[in-house]
Design a protein around this motif. Structure first.
Motif, PDB file in Angstrom:
ATOM      1  N   UNK A 135      14.707   8.514  -5.913  1.00  0.00           N
ATOM      2  CA  UNK A 135      15.154   7.538  -5.661  1.00  0.00           C
ATOM      3  C   UNK A 135      16.251   7.176  -7.105  1.00  0.00           C
ATOM      4  N   UNK A 136      17.434   6.657  -6.756  1.00  0.00           N
ATOM      5  CA  UNK A 136      18.503   6.481  -8.040  1.00  0.00           C
ATOM      6  C   UNK A 136      18.046   5.185  -9.157  1.00  0.00           C
ATOM      7  N   UNK A 137      16.726   4.704  -8.954  1.00  0.00           N
ATOM      8  CA  UNK A 137      16.295   3.519  -9.577  1.00  0.00           C
ATOM      9  C   UNK A 137      15.539   4.309 -10.909  1.00  0.00           C
ATOM     10  N   UNK A 138      15.954   4.125 -12.059  1.00  0.00           N
ATOM     11  CA  UNK A 138      15.240   4.787 -13.278  1.00  0.00           C
ATOM     12  C   UNK A 138      13.892   4.109 -13.497  1.00  0.00           C
ATOM     13  N   UNK A 139      13.726   2.901 -13.184  1.00  0.00           N
ATOM     14  CA  UNK A 139      12.621   2.099 -13.361  1.00  0.00           C
ATOM     15  C   UNK A 139      11.322   2.679 -12.860  1.00  0.00           C
ATOM     16  N   UNK A 140      10.163   2.896 -13.858  1.00  0.00           N
ATOM     17  CA  UNK A 140       9.126   3.663 -13.400  1.00  0.00           C
ATOM     18  C   UNK A 140       8.311   2.835 -12.294  1.00  0.00           C
ATOM     19  N   UNK A 141       7.830   3.557 -11.383  1.00  0.00           N
ATOM     20  CA  UNK A 141       6.680   3.173 -10.501  1.00  0.00           C
ATOM     21  C   UNK A 141       5.366   2.675 -11.146  1.00  0.00           C
ATOM     22  N   UNK A 142       5.060   1.619 -11.323  1.00  0.00           N
ATOM     23  CA  UNK A 142       3.765   1.298 -11.846  1.00  0.00           C
ATOM     24  C   UNK A 142       2.767   0.674 -10.947  1.00  0.00           C
ATOM     25  N   UNK A 143       1.343   1.128 -11.350  1.00  0.00           N
ATOM     26  CA  UNK A 143       0.317   0.456 -10.365  1.00  0.00           C
ATOM     27  C   UNK A 143      -0.137  -0.866 -10.867  1.00  0.00           C
ATOM     28  N   UNK A 144       0.254  -1.820 -10.349  1.00  0.00           N
ATOM     29  CA  UNK A 144      -0.037  -2.999 -11.180  1.00  0.00           C
ATOM     30  C   UNK A 144      -1.513  -3.633 -10.434  1.00  0.00           C
ATOM     31  N   UNK A 145      -2.213  -4.305 -11.525  1.00  0.00           N
ATOM     32  CA  UNK A 145      -3.545  -4.683 -11.099  1.00  0.00           C
ATOM     33  C   UNK A 145      -3.221  -5.956 -10.415  1.00  0.00           C
ATOM     34  N   UNK A 146      -4.182  -6.454  -9.294  1.00  0.00           N
ATOM     35  CA  UNK A 146      -4.230  -7.784  -8.602  1.00  0.00           C
ATOM     36  C   UNK A 146      -4.119  -9.035  -9.463  1.00  0.00           C
ATOM     37  N   UNK A 147      -3.627 -10.104  -9.194  1.00  0.00           N
ATOM     38  CA  UNK A 147      -3.315 -11.154 -10.073  1.00  0.00           C
ATOM     39  C   UNK A 147      -4.738 -11.668 -10.090  1.00  0.00           C
ATOM     40  N   UNK A 148      -5.418 -12.244 -11.326  1.00  0.00           N
ATOM     41  CA  UNK A 148      -6.707 -12.817 -11.392  1.00  0.00           C
ATOM     42  C   UNK A 148      -7.000 -13.939 -10.007  1.00  0.00           C
ATOM     43  N   UNK A 149      -8.239 -13.888  -9.660  1.00  0.00           N
ATOM     44  CA  UNK A 149      -8.537 -14.686  -8.467  1.00  0.00           C
ATOM     45  C   UNK A 149      -7.805 -14.051  -7.386  1.00  0.00           C
ATOM     46  N   UNK A 150      -7.367 -13.042  -7.004  1.00  0.00           N
ATOM     47  CA  UNK A 150      -7.407 -12.879  -5.751  1.00  0.00           C
ATOM     48  C   UNK A 150      -8.544 -12.393  -4.901  1.00  0.00           C
ATOM     49  N   UNK A 151      -8.235 -12.777  -3.676  1.00  0.00           N
ATOM     50  CA  UNK A 151      -9.259 -12.804  -2.804  1.00  0.00           C
ATOM     51  C   UNK A 151      -9.597 -11.280  -2.449  1.00  0.00           C
ATOM     52  N   UNK A 152     -10.918 -10.885  -2.310  1.00  0.00           N
ATOM     53  CA  UNK A 152     -11.326  -9.525  -1.991  1.00  0.00           C
ATOM     54  C   UNK A 152     -10.770  -8.365  -2.584  1.00  0.00           C
ATOM     55  N   UNK A 153     -10.795  -7.438  -2.039  1.00  0.00           N
ATOM     56  CA  UNK A 153     -10.221  -5.976  -2.681  1.00  0.00           C
ATOM     57  C   UNK A 153      -9.244  -5.416  -1.758  1.00  0.00           C
ATOM     58  N   UNK A 154      -8.461  -6.206  -1.145  1.00  0.00           N
ATOM     59  CA  UNK A 154      -7.477  -5.524  -0.165  1.00  0.00           C
ATOM     60  C   UNK A 154      -6.385  -4.660  -1.032  1.00  0.00           C
ATOM     61  N   UNK A 168      -3.136  -2.615  -1.526  1.00  0.00           N
ATOM     62  CA  UNK A 168      -1.756  -2.569  -1.126  1.00  0.00           C
ATOM     63  C   UNK A 168      -0.882  -1.744  -2.070  1.00  0.00           C
ATOM     64  N   UNK A 169       0.458  -1.353  -1.568  1.00  0.00           N
ATOM     65  CA  UNK A 169       1.423  -0.636  -2.512  1.00  0.00           C
ATOM     66  C   UNK A 169       0.887   0.869  -2.968  1.00  0.00           C
ATOM     67  N   UNK A 170       0.796   0.893  -4.275  1.00  0.00           N
ATOM     68  CA  UNK A 170       0.697   2.105  -4.923  1.00  0.00           C
ATOM     69  C   UNK A 170      -0.971   2.336  -5.292  1.00  0.00           C
ATOM     70  N   UNK A 171      -1.500   1.046  -4.774  1.00  0.00           N
ATOM     71  CA  UNK A 171      -3.064   1.072  -4.821  1.00  0.00           C
ATOM     72  C   UNK A 171      -3.634   1.920  -3.597  1.00  0.00           C
ATOM     73  N   UNK A 172      -2.919   1.821  -2.435  1.00  0.00           N
ATOM     74  CA  UNK A 172      -3.273   2.598  -1.300  1.00  0.00           C
ATOM     75  C   UNK A 172      -2.879   4.016  -1.685  1.00  0.00           C
ATOM     76  N   UNK A 173      -1.935   4.361  -2.250  1.00  0.00           N
ATOM     77  CA  UNK A 173      -1.636   5.769  -2.827  1.00  0.00           C
ATOM     78  C   UNK A 173      -2.579   6.410  -3.726  1.00  0.00           C
TER      79      UNK A 173
END
Length: 258
Positions: free
Chosen positions: A200-219, A221-226
């Motif tokens: 895609x034309x967006x030069x910003x890198x796709x980054x795997x971001x860790x869930x926010x502290x306190x997020x419930x469970x281990x669901x 999503x996004x690049x974590x699924x990849x």
């Protein structure tokens, strides 16, 4: 803020290889620009990328890792070799004493490097340009379904469809600012690996971001699924701007010959 000087690449094609004759100083200020530029030439998938060092000035041995960085970032995909050429005997000795000799070969001439470039593994590939819309994910999944059926890769079709959906959703989430909503979807099979790549034309890198502290469970999503489903995945820049996000899925058997 100081801007790094533009690199004059002097690129040409020779026997399905890309030959680069950059004329600049490789130092801490040009390191990332140079490494990213090499990656962009690799994304074009020539037989090899050959870098002639005769017009380059290398500030220190440490910055030579720009070459190995580019090689490591693309070793899973597209996996195009980088070969070096230097007519200067002193330059070749310097390279042979450095750590990059573990990863890259050095030749005395560009012609010798071209002759040493091997043939890439046989690959099958399909590429489509798609307008970004609410229906893009459906179109990409249908393409994967059809291609996997044709290539006898039905056992990994579902995983590939999930991955391409996540990639397209990520583009849709961040990509509207470009004003150029087209994306490129590429499927490539070689050596028992199916690669799904979305550019895609967006030069910003796709980054795997860790869930926010306190997020419930281990669901996931996004690049974590990849990351969970793929054998390997990554994000690399491309010419003239933008990025390619890719992932590989291992097949459990060879597709039938067609």
């Amino acid at each position: 803020m100081t801007t790094a000087p533009l690199i004059c690449w002097q690129a040409r094609k020779a026997d399905r290889c890309v030959v680069l004759e950059p004329d600049f100083t490789l130092d801490a200020g040009t390191y990332r620009q140079f490494s990213d530029g090499l990656v962009k030439f690799i994304v074009g998938q020539p037989r090899a990328v050959i870098v002639c060092l005769d017009h380059m000035t290398v500030a220190s041995e440490a910055v030579l890792t720009a070459f190995t960085s580019a090689r490591l970032r693309t070793s899973n995909w597209p996996n195009v070799p980088i070969l070096l050429a230097a007519e200067s005997e002193e330059a070749r000795r310097r390279l042979e004493r450095s750590a990059i000799r573990r990863w890259l070969t050095v030749h005395s001439t560009v012609a010798a490097a071209i002759a040493a470039a091997g043939e890439p593994p046989i690959r099958r590939w399909v590429a489509r340009t798609m307008a970004l819309s609410p229906f893009t994910g459906h179109r990409a999944r249908r393409l994967i379904d059809e291609v996997c059926a044709e290539w006898d890769l039905g056992e990994i079709s579902e995983a590939a469809q999930i991955i391409v959906t996540e990639f397209i959703d990520n583009v849709d989430l961040h990509g509207h600012f470009t004003g150029v909503p087209d994306i490129d979807v590429r499927l490539e099979y070689r050596e028992d690996l199916l690669t799904i790549a979305v550019a895609d034309p967006d030069p910003r890198e796709a980054v795997l971001r860790e869930p926010a502290p306190g997020s419930a469970g281990r669901r996931l999503h996004g690049l974590h699924i990849v990351a969970e489903m793929a054998s390997a995945w990554g994000c690399i820049p491309r010419w003239p701007t933008g990025k390619v996000v890719w992932a590989t899925v291992a097949a459990t058997r060879h597709p039938q010959d067609t």
